[in-house]
Write a protein that holds these residues in place. Sequence first.
Motif, PDB file in Angstrom:
ATOM      1  N   LYS A  52       0.838  -1.204   0.000  1.00 53.00           N
ATOM      2  CA  LYS A  52       0.000   0.000   0.000  1.00 53.00           C
ATOM      3  C   LYS A  52       0.871   1.252   0.000  1.00 53.00           C
ATOM      4  CE  LYS A  52      -4.059  -2.020   2.260  1.00 53.00           C
ATOM      5  NZ  LYS A  52      -4.903  -2.053   3.496  1.00 53.00           N
ATOM      6  N   MET A  53       1.968   1.215   0.775  1.00 51.67           N
ATOM      7  CA  MET A  53       2.899   2.349   0.803  1.00 51.67           C
ATOM      8  C   MET A  53       3.509   2.577  -0.581  1.00 51.67           C
ATOM      9  SD  MET A  53       6.437   2.820   3.010  1.00 51.67           S
ATOM     10  CE  MET A  53       7.433   1.771   1.929  1.00 51.67           C
ATOM     11  N   ARG A  54       4.002   1.482  -1.196  1.00 54.17           N
ATOM     12  CA  ARG A  54       4.616   1.599  -2.519  1.00 54.17           C
ATOM     13  C   ARG A  54       3.606   2.045  -3.561  1.00 54.17           C
ATOM     14  NH1 ARG A  54       7.405  -4.100  -1.238  1.00 54.17           N
ATOM     15  NH2 ARG A  54       9.414  -3.383  -0.418  1.00 54.17           N
ATOM     16  N   THR A  55       2.385   1.529  -3.471  1.00 50.04           N
ATOM     17  CA  THR A  55       1.341   1.925  -4.417  1.00 50.04           C
ATOM     18  C   THR A  55       1.030   3.406  -4.296  1.00 50.04           C
ATOM     19  OG1 THR A  55       0.339  -0.276  -4.404  1.00 50.04           O
ATOM     20  CG2 THR A  55      -1.071   1.544  -5.083  1.00 50.04           C
ATOM     21  N   ARG A  56       1.002   3.901  -3.059  1.00 51.80           N
ATOM     22  CA  ARG A  56       0.725   5.324  -2.852  1.00 51.80           C
ATOM     23  C   ARG A  56       1.821   6.185  -3.472  1.00 51.80           C
ATOM     24  NH1 ARG A  56      -0.296   8.493   2.957  1.00 51.80           N
ATOM     25  NH2 ARG A  56      -1.640  10.126   2.083  1.00 51.80           N
ATOM     26  N   ILE A  57       3.064   5.723  -3.355  1.00 56.01           N
ATOM     27  CA  ILE A  57       4.186   6.463  -3.963  1.00 56.01           C
ATOM     28  C   ILE A  57       4.104   6.401  -5.484  1.00 56.01           C
ATOM     29  CG2 ILE A  57       6.699   6.459  -4.273  1.00 56.01           C
ATOM     30  CD1 ILE A  57       6.923   5.453  -1.357  1.00 56.01           C
ATOM     31  N   ILE A  58       3.940   5.191  -6.020  1.00 57.00           N
ATOM     32  CA  ILE A  58       3.973   4.993  -7.472  1.00 57.00           C
ATOM     33  C   ILE A  58       2.826   5.716  -8.176  1.00 57.00           C
ATOM     34  CG2 ILE A  58       3.653   3.221  -9.269  1.00 57.00           C
ATOM     35  CD1 ILE A  58       5.310   1.328  -7.466  1.00 57.00           C
ATOM     36  N   THR A  59       1.645   5.797  -7.534  1.00 56.31           N
ATOM     37  CA  THR A  59       0.488   6.439  -8.162  1.00 56.31           C
ATOM     38  C   THR A  59       0.406   7.934  -7.873  1.00 56.31           C
ATOM     39  OG1 THR A  59      -0.903   5.811  -6.273  1.00 56.31           O
ATOM     40  CG2 THR A  59      -0.874   4.314  -8.166  1.00 56.31           C
ATOM     41  N   ALA A  60       1.349   8.473  -7.109  1.00 54.98           N
ATOM     42  CA  ALA A  60       1.368   9.919  -6.836  1.00 54.98           C
ATOM     43  C   ALA A  60       1.694  10.686  -8.116  1.00 54.98           C
ATOM     44  CB  ALA A  60       2.389  10.233  -5.748  1.00 54.98           C
ATOM     45  N   PRO A  61       1.157  11.876  -8.283  1.00 53.62           N
ATOM     46  CA  PRO A  61       1.376  12.641  -9.518  1.00 53.62           C
ATOM     47  C   PRO A  61       2.855  12.880  -9.855  1.00 53.62           C
ATOM     48  CG  PRO A  61      -0.402  13.616  -8.239  1.00 53.62           C
ATOM     49  CD  PRO A  61       0.202  12.551  -7.376  1.00 53.62           C
ATOM     50  N   ALA A  62       3.698  13.077  -8.830  1.00 54.10           N
ATOM     51  CA  ALA A  62       5.111  13.393  -9.085  1.00 54.10           C
ATOM     52  C   ALA A  62       5.929  12.180  -9.509  1.00 54.10           C
ATOM     53  CB  ALA A  62       5.736  14.018  -7.834  1.00 54.10           C
ATOM     54  N   PHE A  63       5.382  10.987  -9.334  1.00 60.15           N
ATOM     55  CA  PHE A  63       6.100   9.765  -9.689  1.00 60.15           C
ATOM     56  C   PHE A  63       5.831   9.470 -11.161  1.00 60.15           C
ATOM     57  CE2 PHE A  63       7.558   5.407  -9.561  1.00 60.15           C
ATOM     58  CZ  PHE A  63       8.508   5.394  -8.557  1.00 60.15           C
ATOM     59  N   GLU A 276      -2.932  15.389  -0.124  1.00 60.61           N
ATOM     60  CA  GLU A 276      -2.362  16.674  -0.556  1.00 60.61           C
ATOM     61  C   GLU A 276      -0.963  16.881   0.036  1.00 60.61           C
ATOM     62  OE1 GLU A 276      -3.576  21.440  -0.644  1.00 60.61           O
ATOM     63  OE2 GLU A 276      -4.682  20.043   0.629  1.00 60.61           O
ATOM     64  N   GLU A 277      -0.823  16.619   1.328  1.00 55.28           N
ATOM     65  CA  GLU A 277       0.475  16.796   1.985  1.00 55.28           C
ATOM     66  C   GLU A 277       1.483  15.761   1.485  1.00 55.28           C
ATOM     67  OE1 GLU A 277       2.397  17.159   6.501  1.00 55.28           O
ATOM     68  OE2 GLU A 277       0.361  16.365   6.232  1.00 55.28           O
ATOM     69  N   PHE A 278       1.048  14.508   1.393  1.00 56.68           N
ATOM     70  CA  PHE A 278       1.907  13.424   0.917  1.00 56.68           C
ATOM     71  C   PHE A 278       2.432  13.731  -0.479  1.00 56.68           C
ATOM     72  CE2 PHE A 278       2.606   9.452  -1.338  1.00 56.68           C
ATOM     73  CZ  PHE A 278       3.215   8.623  -0.413  1.00 56.68           C
ATOM     74  N   ASN A 279       1.546  14.096  -1.387  1.00 58.37           N
ATOM     75  CA  ASN A 279       1.940  14.356  -2.768  1.00 58.37           C
ATOM     76  C   ASN A 279       2.872  15.556  -2.885  1.00 58.37           C
ATOM     77  OD1 ASN A 279       0.419  12.197  -3.658  1.00 58.37           O
ATOM     78  ND2 ASN A 279      -1.389  13.448  -4.145  1.00 58.37           N
TER      79      ASN A 279
END
Length: 295
Positions: A52-63, A276-279
Motif C-alpha cells: 500500500k505504501m509503494r502503491t501510494r508512492i507509485i500512483t502519486a502525480p510526481a512519480f 495533498e500533503e503526501f503528494n
Amino acid sequence: MYEEQLEFIKNGKGFIAALDQSGGSTPKALALYGVPEDSYSTEEEMFDLVHKMRTRIITAPAFNSASILGAILFEQTMDNKIEGLYSADYLWKKEGIVPFLKVDKGLAEEADGVQLMKPNPSLDALLKRANERNIFGTKMRSVIKEANPEGIKKVVDQQFETGKQILAAGLVPIIEPEVDINSKNKEKSEEILKEEMVNQLDQLNKDQNVMIKISIPTVNNFYKELIDHPRVVRVVALSGGYPLEEANEKLAANQGLIASFSRALSEPLNANQSDEEFNALLKDSVKKIYDASIT
C-alpha cells in the motif's frame, strides 16, 4: 520494448527510485513511514501494508517519467497489482518508467571485511518469472566494510558471475558493491573496488552490458572511468544512509552519476498524511533528487 527501455535508461534525464525493501528491512521502512510493528501480526499483513505504501508512492502525480527513469521492485511487489495491472506493467505502460527487480537473498555474515550475497539457488526460476512479468533488469547488493583487497575481489567476482547469469536470461543486471559510508577507510576501499570493477568490465563481450550501483565516492568524479566505460549502461548511486539533503549535495558534485535512492526518497513521507500533503512532500523530494541527478 527492450530497446526502447534500454535507450531511456541509458540516455534519459532523471533517476531510479529504489522501492525494494525486502523482508528484513520492511519493518524499519514501515516504521519510518509511521506504521509501527504492532500494526500487523503476520508477514502477509506486513507485506500488504508495504505494498500500500509503494502503491501510494507509485500512483502519486510526481512519480512519473519526466523525473524518474526506473523503479526497483521487491519480488512480492512484482507479483502484486496496481490499479489492475501487475506492478511492472503499471510502471511501464501507465507511467513510462522502466521496472527492475531485486533478486538477491540478502547478505552473508561478514568475512574478509565484506559481506557477500547469500547463495541463491532459485535465481534461474526467479529470472524466468521476472521475464514473464515484463521486468527489464535486476539489482543485487553486497557490502564492503574494510579496504581488504581479497574480500573486495570476492565481492566483485561474485557480482559479475551472477551478473552474467542474469544477462544470459535476457535481463540487464545492476551490479551493486556498496561501500559502507561509515567505513574508516572508505576512500581506499573505493580505489580497490574501481580497479576490480574495471578489470571485470574489460572482460565482458560487446553484448554484455551492465549497470552499476555504488556509494557516492569520497573523491568527487572518482567513478568517471566506470561511467564512461562502453560496457556500462548507467552508473547510479545509493544514498547509503545519508540524509536526503546531504545525499543530494554529494551526488550533485559527481557529473554523470544519478541517484537510486530508497530511504532518502521516502524520508519525509508518512502514512498519516493527507493525500495533498503526501503528494506535495514527494514532489519536493523528487525534484531535489532529479536536480542533483542531472548535473
